[in-house]
Write a protein that holds these residues in place. Structure first.
Motif: not given
Length: 620
Positions: A614-619, A584-600
């Motif tokens: 640094e902080s992330f608010i990942l959506k 699942y793609p997740v994106k920081d709402v503050l500055f737009g960095k993207t990451f991936t949530l892996q569910v297994k």
């Protein structure tokens, strides 16, 4: 020492893991169509618009400058609104004692022997029915100038809050502006009695007031003044604002004020009706009806009249100074009447005793209390290396029934500035504190003017000393002045670092007031990550969500080191979010960095690298 703290953090977190499923998730019954977060911007009104940079200790307003109501231009108010603000608290508006000659406007002079500083304490009010003449371009027109400011703020979508100081008033209270139906405090008092239920003050019969003395302090720093003689005419003496019963209070007492009598006898017992059992569950309308049949002390009526006077002028709420020094029965009387006139009035109280929180919320009908001795103090201790982040979960859990009522802040007029060396050391080091403070609960967030540009409060103003922006002196606020840019309010003089910090605040606050998740559910992710390599007592993570928005908040309080780890997302959250195995793609709402949530197999992971502070608010 830091290693010991981190090992202790791991132990606490492991103990908490077993209880996480039972205690850490908090649900809201409805998570759609809910009220959004509020953000309060506190401005010290006298200082906000001052462009003078002289900053002479003990300087006069002519030397150091003074801000005015008119400095809050349409541009200034729109910039505040655009920062992500919903309410503006104009601190220091009611007319308080100060050392300046306004006699040509019918205002009596104040004795420097009982004034703190030169500009005076905003919490020594001398006339509740008018405003500080220092703040007006034309002091004769000061009330109209403030009325115009209320109207301008409303035009820009900002709600207006001012102070009411119920526990004490200036030693010399003289209202020249009160309505005909109002009598000044103390007018009908029987001064021969220490206590009378309908006296507005407590007295010390047979003794005259004596000005406190100290070898380390002289009014106006020893400057000659015709009224400075070590004397003040008050006979009999009154109790001092902080409760001192001495005719000569200590120099550290609130000697510039006198305590108001609310029907609390000198032995501490109550001389008025108490709320019936179960009234903590009653509505403000039911509280209002109860008091209609009760005889209450005279001071109760006086403060209710003051509140109703300002409501009629368009004020949208009040911040109550030292509210816990006044009985919560009075607050039931006062606040229920306010809510009957304006159900949306914003009522914020300064209360520091956690054992009394629920009384002032449920019985006193307060909307919000300072979350100072819990969340604020803990965040300060974390950034100073005195503790770990673990206790934040305990605080959230302990106050989960009242979390919406506990206003979060990191800076205000009473506290050391967030960016000062005595607190975080810089605005950048304060960023993870701000993210957690803003997103941890459904309560409002408060920002003190200049905080968003890293104001360190570095001035020796005279009576007020460095680390706090002085509320007693005429002074400039340098970082804020650079944003103000000679009244352009465009940040034209800010450094690049200050601009970036303000941009961070703007992004965070604007997101917070639009997010449905931040008014929704909560689940701790801190305990489940306790043994994660790279995640230690300077990291903190949790989830917030509504029916339409899912967030994971993670912060690095370590300002010196980047941290890289696989953030674990618990099976409980995966189930609550109904996530199937996959990416699942997740994106920081503050500055737009993207990451991936892996569910297994029902567990989640996010590979993260957080820079220092640094902080992330990942959506999701």
């Amino acid at each position: 020492m830091k290693k010991i703290l981190l090992f202790a953090a791991l132990g606490i977190a492991l103990q908490a893991t077993a209880q996480a499923k039972k205690s850490d998730v908090q649900f809201k019954k409805k998570t759609t169509n809910v009220e959004h977060k509020k953000v309060v911007y506190q401005v010290f009104t006298r200082l906000f618009g001052n462009t003078n940079t002289t900053n002479k200790p003990w300087g006069t307003k002519e030397e150091n400058g003074v801000g005015k109501f008119n400095d809050f231009t349409d541009k200034a108010l729109q910039e505040i609104k655009d920062l992500g603000v919903t309410h503006i608290w104009f601190t220091g508006v009611p007319h308080h004692a100060l050392v300046a000659d306004y006699t040509k406007y019918g205002i009596s002079n104040d004795d420097p022997d009982v004034v703190k500083g030169r500009a005076g304490s905003p919490y020594a009010v001398k006339d509740y029915y008018n405003v500080n003449p220092d703040l007006a371009v034309n002091p004769a027109n000061r009330l109209a100038e403030f009325q115009a400011l209320i109207d301008r703020a409303h035009k820009h979508g900002l709600k207006v809050i001012i102070d009411i100081v119920p526990n004490h008033i200036a030693r010399k209270y003289v209202s020249t502006s009160k309505p005909d139906y109002v009598k000044d405090f103390g007018t009908d008092d029987d001064v021969t009695q220490e206590y009378n239920r309908n006296n507005n003050f407590y007295y010390i019969p047979g003794q005259a007031f004596e000005v406190p003395t100290s070898p380390d302090y002289k009014p106006l720093n020893g400057e000659a003044h015709p009224m400075i003689d070590g004397k003040f005419d008050e006979n009999p003496a009154k109790w001092t604002g902080n409760g001192s019963r001495l005719a000569k209070p200590d120099i550290n007492d609130w000697y510039e004020t006198v305590k108001v009598n609310y029907g609390i006898r000198p032995d501490g017992t109550k001389d008025f009706a108490e709320l019936p059992e179960g009234f903590e569950k009653k509505s403000y309308a039911e509280h209002y009806d109860f008091w209609k049949t009760q005889d209450v002390p005279n001071s109760w009526w006086k403060f209710r009249e003051i509140a109703e006077y300002w409501l009629a002028k368009g004020v949208d709420g009040f911040r109550y100074d030292m509210a816990e020094m006044v009985p919560y029965e009075f607050w039931s009387f006062m606040n229920s009447a306010i809510k009957m006139k304006n159900p949306k009035a914003f009522l914020l109280a300064e209360v520091y005793n956690p054992n009394e929180y629920r009384n002032y919320i449920h019985k006193g009908k307060m909307d919000y209390l300072y979350d100072k001795v819990e969340t604020y103090d803990h965040l300060k201790a974390v950034i100073q290396g005195r503790t770990t982040t673990d206790g934040l979960t305990d605080i959230r859990q302990r106050n989960k029934d009242i979390e919406h009522h506990m206003l979060h802040f990191l800076d205000n007029h009473d506290e050391q500035r967030l960016a000062s060396p005595e607190f975080a050391g810089s605005g950048e080091r304060g960023k993870p504190l701000m993210v957690v403070s803003t997103t941890l609960s459904t309560a409002p967030t408060m920002v003190y003017f200049g905080q968003e540009v890293g104001e360190p409060g570095n001035e020796d103003a005279g009576f007020g000393k460095r680390s706090r922006t002085s509320i007693f002196d005429y002074i400039g606020v340098p970082n804020h002045q650079r944003w103000m840019n000679q009244g352009k309010f465009d940040g034209g003089q800010l450094t690049e670092k200050e601009k970036a910090l303000r941009d961070f605040y703007k992004r965070l606050l604007n997101f917070s007031i639009k997010s449905s998740a931040l008014m929704g559910n909560y689940l701790d992710l801190h305990a489940v990550n306790a043994q994660t390599t790279g995640y230690d007592g300077q990291q903190y993570a949790f989830a917030r969500w509504s029916d339409t928005e899912k967030l994971i908040v993670v912060s690095n309080f370590d300002s010196e080191h980047a941290h890289q780890y696989k953030l674990k997302i618990s099976n409980e959250l995966i189930n609550l979010w109904h996530l199937k195995d996959g990416s699942y793609p997740v994106k920081d709402v503050l500055f737009g960095k993207t990451f991936t949530l892996q569910v297994k197999q029902g567990l989640g992971f996010i590979d993260l690298q957080l820079a220092g502070s640094e902080s992330f608010i990942l959506k999701l």
